[in-house]
Motif scaffolding. Structure first.
Motif, mmCIF file in Angstrom:
data_model
loop_
_atom_site.group_PDB
_atom_site.id
_atom_site.type_symbol
_atom_site.label_atom_id
_atom_site.label_comp_id
_atom_site.label_asym_id
_atom_site.label_seq_id
_atom_site.Cartn_x
_atom_site.Cartn_y
_atom_site.Cartn_z
ATOM 1 N N LYS A 100 -2.802 7.410 -3.033
ATOM 2 C CA LYS A 100 -2.207 6.597 -3.649
ATOM 3 C C LYS A 100 -1.213 7.139 -5.166
ATOM 4 O O LYS A 100 -1.578 7.703 -5.485
ATOM 5 C CB LYS A 100 -3.461 5.489 -3.882
ATOM 6 C CG LYS A 100 -4.371 4.787 -2.415
ATOM 7 C CD LYS A 100 -3.109 4.046 -2.001
ATOM 8 C CE LYS A 100 -4.221 3.741 -0.736
ATOM 9 N NZ LYS A 100 -5.740 3.208 -0.895
ATOM 10 N N GLU A 106 0.691 -0.833 0.382
ATOM 11 C CA GLU A 106 -0.114 -0.035 0.049
ATOM 12 C C GLU A 106 0.933 0.491 -0.030
ATOM 13 O O GLU A 106 1.892 1.561 0.750
ATOM 14 C CB GLU A 106 -1.489 0.378 1.393
ATOM 15 C CG GLU A 106 -1.893 -0.581 1.116
ATOM 16 C CD GLU A 106 -3.373 -0.824 0.429
ATOM 17 O OE1 GLU A 106 -3.155 0.054 -0.393
ATOM 18 O OE2 GLU A 106 -4.143 -1.466 0.322
ATOM 19 N N LYS A 127 -5.700 -12.163 -9.202
ATOM 20 C CA LYS A 127 -5.933 -10.851 -9.331
ATOM 21 C C LYS A 127 -4.874 -9.983 -8.719
ATOM 22 O O LYS A 127 -4.791 -10.642 -7.422
ATOM 23 C CB LYS A 127 -7.260 -10.657 -8.383
ATOM 24 C CG LYS A 127 -8.043 -10.834 -9.478
ATOM 25 C CD LYS A 127 -8.476 -10.740 -10.977
ATOM 26 C CE LYS A 127 -9.247 -10.817 -11.484
ATOM 27 N NZ LYS A 127 -9.411 -11.011 -13.322
ATOM 28 N N LYS A 140 -5.021 -7.966 -5.884
ATOM 29 C CA LYS A 140 -6.204 -7.525 -4.857
ATOM 30 C C LYS A 140 -6.105 -8.660 -4.273
ATOM 31 O O LYS A 140 -6.066 -8.161 -2.973
ATOM 32 C CB LYS A 140 -7.364 -7.243 -5.233
ATOM 33 C CG LYS A 140 -8.394 -8.779 -5.615
ATOM 34 C CD LYS A 140 -9.748 -8.306 -5.565
ATOM 35 C CE LYS A 140 -10.540 -9.188 -5.872
ATOM 36 N NZ LYS A 140 -11.823 -8.102 -6.032
ATOM 37 N N TYR A 199 -0.992 4.819 -7.457
ATOM 38 C CA TYR A 199 -1.179 4.535 -8.377
ATOM 39 C C TYR A 199 -1.571 5.234 -9.618
ATOM 40 O O TYR A 199 -1.897 4.971 -10.369
ATOM 41 C CB TYR A 199 -2.509 3.490 -8.106
ATOM 42 C CG TYR A 199 -2.135 1.854 -7.166
ATOM 43 C CD1 TYR A 199 -0.927 1.391 -7.790
ATOM 44 C CD2 TYR A 199 -2.676 1.647 -6.299
ATOM 45 C CE1 TYR A 199 -0.764 0.145 -7.525
ATOM 46 C CE2 TYR A 199 -2.168 0.809 -5.495
ATOM 47 C CZ TYR A 199 -1.757 -0.220 -6.195
ATOM 48 O OH TYR A 199 -1.145 -1.232 -5.311
ATOM 49 N N GLU A 200 -2.137 6.659 -9.146
ATOM 50 C CA GLU A 200 -2.356 8.171 -9.555
ATOM 51 C C GLU A 200 -1.826 8.629 -10.077
ATOM 52 O O GLU A 200 -2.627 9.330 -11.284
ATOM 53 C CB GLU A 200 -3.512 8.986 -8.433
ATOM 54 C CG GLU A 200 -4.594 8.295 -7.509
ATOM 55 C CD GLU A 200 -4.732 9.822 -6.793
ATOM 56 O OE1 GLU A 200 -4.043 10.277 -6.309
ATOM 57 O OE2 GLU A 200 -5.367 9.246 -6.100
ATOM 58 N N PRO A 229 -7.359 3.499 -12.483
ATOM 59 C CA PRO A 229 -7.967 4.860 -11.557
ATOM 60 C C PRO A 229 -6.999 3.007 -10.082
ATOM 61 O O PRO A 229 -7.030 2.195 -10.742
ATOM 62 C CB PRO A 229 -9.338 3.883 -11.072
ATOM 63 C CG PRO A 229 -9.659 4.615 -12.491
ATOM 64 C CD PRO A 229 -8.589 4.448 -13.544
ATOM 65 N N GLU A 230 -7.490 3.314 -9.358
ATOM 66 C CA GLU A 230 -6.271 1.680 -7.962
ATOM 67 C C GLU A 230 -7.453 1.083 -7.842
ATOM 68 O O GLU A 230 -6.951 -0.339 -8.346
ATOM 69 C CB GLU A 230 -5.638 2.857 -6.630
ATOM 70 C CG GLU A 230 -5.666 1.613 -5.838
ATOM 71 C CD GLU A 230 -6.256 2.137 -4.153
ATOM 72 O OE1 GLU A 230 -5.262 0.900 -2.873
ATOM 73 O OE2 GLU A 230 -6.313 3.320 -3.855
ATOM 74 N N LEU A 231 -8.889 0.925 -8.064
ATOM 75 C CA LEU A 231 -9.941 0.230 -8.000
ATOM 76 C C LEU A 231 -9.767 -0.793 -8.850
ATOM 77 O O LEU A 231 -9.890 -2.131 -8.895
ATOM 78 C CB LEU A 231 -10.930 0.439 -7.380
ATOM 79 C CG LEU A 231 -11.465 1.712 -5.900
ATOM 80 C CD1 LEU A 231 -12.827 1.744 -5.825
ATOM 81 C CD2 LEU A 231 -10.777 0.033 -4.760
ATOM 82 N N LYS A 232 -9.331 -0.352 -9.900
ATOM 83 C CA LYS A 232 -9.514 -1.093 -11.476
ATOM 84 C C LYS A 232 -8.136 -1.849 -11.422
ATOM 85 O O LYS A 232 -8.405 -2.873 -12.042
ATOM 86 C CB LYS A 232 -9.998 0.269 -12.770
ATOM 87 C CG LYS A 232 -10.849 0.160 -13.127
ATOM 88 C CD LYS A 232 -11.454 1.946 -13.487
ATOM 89 C CE LYS A 232 -13.096 2.163 -13.772
ATOM 90 N NZ LYS A 232 -12.967 2.685 -15.134
ATOM 91 N N LYS A 243 -6.686 -2.636 -9.613
ATOM 92 C CA LYS A 243 -6.375 -4.198 -8.353
ATOM 93 C C LYS A 243 -7.247 -4.831 -8.644
ATOM 94 O O LYS A 243 -6.654 -6.274 -8.574
ATOM 95 C CB LYS A 243 -6.795 -3.523 -7.168
ATOM 96 C CG LYS A 243 -6.289 -3.248 -6.362
ATOM 97 C CD LYS A 243 -7.110 -2.467 -4.997
ATOM 98 C CE LYS A 243 -5.444 -1.785 -3.841
ATOM 99 N NZ LYS A 243 -6.526 -1.549 -2.161
ATOM 100 N N LYS A 244 -8.420 -4.756 -9.890
ATOM 101 C CA LYS A 244 -8.275 -6.537 -10.946
ATOM 102 C C LYS A 244 -7.653 -6.914 -11.078
ATOM 103 O O LYS A 244 -8.153 -7.426 -12.415
ATOM 104 C CB LYS A 244 -9.936 -5.307 -10.935
ATOM 105 C CG LYS A 244 -10.605 -5.256 -9.939
ATOM 106 C CD LYS A 244 -12.482 -4.902 -10.739
ATOM 107 C CE LYS A 244 -13.580 -4.163 -9.559
ATOM 108 N NZ LYS A 244 -14.428 -3.783 -10.190
#
Length: 229
Positions: A191, A182, A223, A225, A193-194, A199-202, A204-205
């Motif tokens: 984060k 993290e 994955k 995540k 990742y920006e 985006p971070e949430l995507k 992670k998939k």
């Protein structure tokens, strides 16, 4: 993607030797070209997805010499070279013009769009089936009770509904950005990742794929995540 020629010179200025970044890159490329030749595959184009050089606002003497040498080496393998502009390539133009190579924001061919990954270009996604990017330098750490090792990796997922691949950094000078941690920037705790277009949430998939050069196999770790500590 992400060869970052000239980065070694910055490290060398801090007293770290010997210098062999370009030699390592060419040796790695030699192996790739040899494998393709043994399989009877003819190379039609070579595409570099950004950050060919490292310095942001200038061209160092080392970058001039070694980037030209690398381009000459690649041209000897295939004269059709595509250079995509990365965020470190602000002043790559003079070098590209020396070898009459055009710099592009993105490049589309056969339903695939190649871009660096620091910026979104709507034209890249229009009518494309696959998107290929760099920029993130993805890597993961795998550990057990006894040791921990870091591996560069490919990421496979979707961006704007398109199948997308994110490439690891090609240069061995870059160990990669460990995505299993993290990460936060100082102050506002955003984060890290920006700085990518995903985006971070995507992100992670995305599926994590590590390629082992020794046994010529790829390993899918599932994955991202599921690997984050």
């Amino acid at each position: 993607s992400d060869l970052h020629i000239g980065y070694e010179d910055i490290i060398a200025g801090k007293g770290i030797f010997p210098r062999r970044q370009l030699k390592d890159i060419i040796e790695k490329l030699d192996g790739i070209f040899w494998d393709l030749n043994m399989k009877g595959i003819r190379i039609k184009q070579i595409i570099i997805c950004g950050d060919l050089k490292h310095e942001f606002g200038e061209i160092s003497d080392v970058e001039w010499r070694e980037t030209i040498r690398l381009l000459d080496y690649l041209i000897s393998k295939c004269p059709d070279i595509i250079l995509i502009k990365g965020n470190h390539d602000n002043v790559l133009g003079p070098i590209a013009r020396k070898r009459e190579i055009k710099l592009k924001d993105f490049y589309k061919t056969g339903g695939i769009c190649f871009l660096h990954g620091d910026k979104i270009y709507d034209g890249c996604f229009k009518n494309s089936k696959i998107v290929v990017a760099g920029h993130l330098h993805p890597a993961i750490s795998i550990s057990d009770d006894y040791k921990k090792e870091k591996y560069k990796c490919f990421l496979k997922g979707k961006i704007r509904g398109k199948l997308a691949y994110i490439l690891p950094s090609f240069s061995e000078m870059s160990p990669g950005y460990d995505l299993t941690k993290e990460h936060y920037t100082k102050g506002n705790k955003k984060k890290a990742y920006e700085f990518l277009i995903i985006p971070e949430l995507k992100l992670k998939k995305f599926n994590v794929v590590v390629y082992n050069n020794k046994d010529k196999k790829e390993y899918d770790f599932g994955k991202l995540k599921t690997l984050i500590n």
